[in-house]
Design an enzyme around this catalytic site. Sequence first.
Site, PDB file in Angstrom:
ATOM      1  N   ASP A 186      -6.213   8.895   5.617  1.00  0.00           N
ATOM      2  CA  ASP A 186      -5.550   8.067   4.603  1.00  0.00           C
ATOM      3  C   ASP A 186      -4.104   8.552   4.437  1.00  0.00           C
ATOM      4  O   ASP A 186      -3.294   8.381   5.334  1.00  0.00           O
ATOM      5  CB  ASP A 186      -6.349   8.144   3.303  1.00  0.00           C
ATOM      6  CG  ASP A 186      -6.021   7.038   2.327  1.00  0.00           C
ATOM      7  OD1 ASP A 186      -4.861   6.611   2.267  1.00  0.00           O
ATOM      8  OD2 ASP A 186      -6.921   6.594   1.585  1.00  0.00           O
TER       9      ASP A 186
ATOM     10  N   GLU B 101      -8.859  -6.304   4.121  1.00  0.00           N
ATOM     11  CA  GLU B 101      -8.653  -5.330   5.206  1.00  0.00           C
ATOM     12  C   GLU B 101      -8.782  -5.973   6.587  1.00  0.00           C
ATOM     13  O   GLU B 101      -9.155  -5.312   7.552  1.00  0.00           O
ATOM     14  CB  GLU B 101      -9.602  -4.138   5.060  1.00  0.00           C
ATOM     15  CG  GLU B 101      -9.400  -3.395   3.764  1.00  0.00           C
ATOM     16  CD  GLU B 101     -10.252  -2.149   3.626  1.00  0.00           C
ATOM     17  OE1 GLU B 101     -10.780  -1.670   4.661  1.00  0.00           O
ATOM     18  OE2 GLU B 101     -10.383  -1.638   2.491  1.00  0.00           O
TER      19      GLU B 101
ATOM     20  N   ASN C 169       0.854  -1.185   0.000  1.00  0.00           N
ATOM     21  CA  ASN C 169       0.000   0.000   0.000  1.00  0.00           C
ATOM     22  C   ASN C 169       0.898   1.246   0.000  1.00  0.00           C
ATOM     23  O   ASN C 169       1.929   1.274  -0.667  1.00  0.00           O
ATOM     24  CB  ASN C 169      -0.956  -0.024   1.195  1.00  0.00           C
ATOM     25  CG  ASN C 169      -2.189   0.829   0.959  1.00  0.00           C
ATOM     26  OD1 ASN C 169      -2.774   0.786  -0.118  1.00  0.00           O
ATOM     27  ND2 ASN C 169      -2.608   1.581   1.958  1.00  0.00           N
TER      28      ASN C 169
END
Length: 282
Positions: free
Chosen positions: A192, A117, A98
């Site tokens: 984020d 997740e 990620n």
Amino acid sequence: MKAVEVAVRESAALGEGPTWDPVSERLIWVDILGSRIHMYEPGSGRRTVLATEQHVGAAKPRAAGGLVVNLRDGVAVYDVDGAFSWLVHEPVAGRRGNDATVAPDGSLWAGTMRYDERTGGGNLSRIAPDGTATEIFPAVSVSNGTGWSPDGSFVYYIDSPTRRIDVCRMDGRLPVDRSPFATVEEGAGFPDGLTVDADGCVWVALWDGAQLRRYTPDGDLDRTLDLPVRRPTACTFGGPGLRDLYISTARTGLARPHPLSGSLLVVPDAGEGLPGVAFGAA
């Protein structure tokens, strides 16, 4: 603050990780699920796209030229001529790379997460230019934004489902004394990606929050920027004087995405960013 503009109109499934490369004067960002690295030169408007064979969580400039990339199965490099080689090849079923950030010492701090997740299914590791990997935070869920204070003495980190931005003191090359820096309230989205500006303030993109927030070095919320898209993912300063704020966005999972979802947005003259470090530079 000036209005939000469109830098690159695109329909990226999961746009992420905008990074300014001062050498080439271009903005690098990725479409994770589209397996694409996008490069945009604001001065000329020129765009190039590099397809990757795996989902790509991040792409950052290398001091030796080319890119370092955080892929599904590990961290790799593309040389200037396009030659590909693995630095860390560690495939784990159901897991992918990620967000990632180059630290002041030239190492790559690369995060992972499970596709589903699952809680604790990812981690954050420090990857040295020679490929030596050191796990920093084990058992995180969705490893996201990482950034350093202007003097490099503190590092900020986001594991998105916690709704927190955490801060750690740097002890040499590794973080210690992790503690909450700021918390995003229920219903406002999830933190984020992040970037730190020249004033030491922390800018955070709120997934499902349609907003950027800026927090002072004391953790106080002092500025918000409403966006036309529901899922901004990350932000960085670039352009002349590092004064333009670029914002990556996503459209994945949205039944009715905004027409600009998946595009690269920009706020001209939004502040002043910090110079980035190329992988392997220090």
